[in-house]
Design a protein around this motif. Structure first.
Motif, short mmCIF file in Angstrom:
data_model
loop_
_atom_site.label_atom_id
_atom_site.label_comp_id
_atom_site.label_asym_id
_atom_site.label_seq_id
_atom_site.Cartn_x
_atom_site.Cartn_y
_atom_site.Cartn_z
N ALA A 120 0.84 -1.21 0.00
CA ALA A 120 0.00 0.00 0.00
C ALA A 120 0.88 1.25 0.00
CB ALA A 120 -0.94 -0.01 1.20
N LEU A 121 1.92 1.25 0.81
CA LEU A 121 2.84 2.39 0.84
C LEU A 121 3.55 2.55 -0.49
CD1 LEU A 121 4.41 4.57 2.51
CD2 LEU A 121 6.08 2.76 2.95
N PHE A 122 4.04 1.45 -1.04
CA PHE A 122 4.74 1.51 -2.31
C PHE A 122 3.80 1.94 -3.44
CE2 PHE A 122 6.51 -0.68 -6.14
CZ PHE A 122 7.63 0.12 -6.27
N THR A 123 2.55 1.50 -3.40
CA THR A 123 1.57 1.89 -4.41
C THR A 123 1.36 3.40 -4.41
OG1 THR A 123 0.45 -0.24 -4.29
CG2 THR A 123 -0.82 1.59 -5.19
N SER A 143 2.20 8.49 -7.31
CA SER A 143 2.78 9.83 -7.41
C SER A 143 3.68 9.94 -8.64
CB SER A 143 3.56 10.14 -6.14
OG SER A 143 4.29 11.33 -6.28
N LEU A 144 4.50 8.92 -8.86
CA LEU A 144 5.36 8.91 -10.05
C LEU A 144 4.51 8.85 -11.32
CD1 LEU A 144 8.26 8.80 -11.17
CD2 LEU A 144 8.09 6.31 -11.06
N HIS A 145 3.44 8.09 -11.29
CA HIS A 145 2.54 7.98 -12.44
C HIS A 145 1.95 9.35 -12.77
CE1 HIS A 145 -1.22 7.09 -14.60
NE2 HIS A 145 -0.53 6.08 -15.11
N LEU A 174 13.13 3.37 -2.58
CA LEU A 174 12.08 2.91 -1.69
C LEU A 174 11.79 1.43 -1.93
CD1 LEU A 174 9.80 3.44 0.39
CD2 LEU A 174 8.35 4.03 -1.56
N TRP A 175 11.71 1.06 -3.20
CA TRP A 175 11.44 -0.34 -3.53
C TRP A 175 12.55 -1.25 -3.02
CZ3 TRP A 175 8.18 -3.91 -4.10
CH2 TRP A 175 8.52 -5.12 -4.70
N GLU A 176 13.80 -0.85 -3.21
CA GLU A 176 14.92 -1.66 -2.75
C GLU A 176 14.87 -1.86 -1.24
OE1 GLU A 176 17.21 -3.39 -4.39
OE2 GLU A 176 16.34 -2.76 -6.29
N GLU A 177 14.50 -0.81 -0.52
CA GLU A 177 14.39 -0.90 0.94
C GLU A 177 13.28 -1.86 1.34
OE1 GLU A 177 12.57 1.89 4.39
OE2 GLU A 177 13.78 2.89 2.86
N LYS A 178 12.12 -1.73 0.71
CA LYS A 178 10.97 -2.57 1.04
C LYS A 178 11.17 -4.01 0.58
CE LYS A 178 8.76 0.71 2.97
NZ LYS A 178 8.74 0.73 4.43
N LYS A 179 11.87 -4.18 -0.53
CA LYS A 179 12.08 -5.51 -1.09
C LYS A 179 12.88 -6.39 -0.15
CE LYS A 179 14.93 -6.25 -4.46
NZ LYS A 179 15.62 -6.34 -5.73
N LYS A 180 13.80 -5.80 0.59
CA LYS A 180 14.62 -6.58 1.52
C LYS A 180 13.76 -7.30 2.55
CE LYS A 180 18.68 -3.67 1.12
NZ LYS A 180 19.51 -2.65 1.76
N SER A 181 12.75 -6.61 3.05
CA SER A 181 11.89 -7.25 4.05
C SER A 181 10.81 -8.11 3.40
CB SER A 181 11.25 -6.20 4.96
OG SER A 181 10.55 -5.25 4.21
N LEU A 182 10.40 -7.78 2.19
CA LEU A 182 9.40 -8.59 1.51
C LEU A 182 9.94 -9.95 1.09
CD1 LEU A 182 7.59 -5.95 -0.74
CD2 LEU A 182 6.59 -7.23 1.16
N GLY A 218 -0.32 -2.49 -11.31
CA GLY A 218 -1.10 -3.72 -11.35
C GLY A 218 -0.48 -4.81 -10.49
N MET A 219 0.83 -4.92 -10.54
CA MET A 219 1.51 -5.91 -9.72
C MET A 219 1.38 -5.60 -8.24
SD MET A 219 4.87 -7.14 -11.79
CE MET A 219 5.44 -5.57 -12.41
N CYS A 220 1.34 -4.31 -7.90
CA CYS A 220 1.17 -3.93 -6.50
C CYS A 220 -0.19 -4.38 -5.97
CB CYS A 220 1.32 -2.42 -6.33
SG CYS A 220 3.01 -1.84 -6.50
#
Length: 125
Positions: free
Chosen positions: A31-34, A39-41, A60-68, A108-110
């Motif tokens: 949800a946060l990444f979306t 915003s970028l969209h 941001l994605w790299e940071e979140k991806k580590k925990s995902l 869509g993937m989010c």
């Protein structure tokens, strides 16, 4: 017999708690990444997105991806990498028309990735 049933019950409660935490964590993270990708969209549609905007989303994605990666398979996250990096590359050269579809795929993937790994009857059958 009582100890066995107790340990089975405790194991069930622990696994159930972990699965609830996992679903909430994954949904909140996406949800946060979306929101960031939306915003970028919007900036890309307005043709005001810069390479720094894309780099911020990528960081941001790299940071979140580590925990995902603890909760989701690497292949589910790898496609987000590919589409996001390609979109940032298009933004870097100011090819906004080519970046928009890539950003929409990421959006869509989010939505799809967290749903694919939640407890729903269609994911079980």
């Amino acid at each position: 017999m009582v100890k066995t049933l107790t340990s089975i019950f405790i194991s069930f409660i622990v696994l159930f708690g972990i699965s609830i935490f996992e679903q909430k964590f994954v949904n909140d993270t996406f949800a946060l990444f979306t929101q960031a990708v939306l915003s970028l969209h919007d900036k890309t549609e307005a043709k005001t997105a810069t390479f720094e905007d894309g780099t911020a989303i990528r960081s941001l994605w790299e940071e979140k991806k580590k925990s995902l990666q603890i909760w989701l398979p690497h292949t589910a996250l790898q496609e987000v990498d590919y589409q996001l990096y390609e979109a940032v590359g298009f933004i870097c050269v100011k090819d906004y028309e080519s970046a928009l579809p890539k950003i929409e795929v990421v959006l869509g993937m989010c939505d799809n990735i967290p749903y694919s790994y939640t407890f729903h009857i269609e994911n079980i059958l």
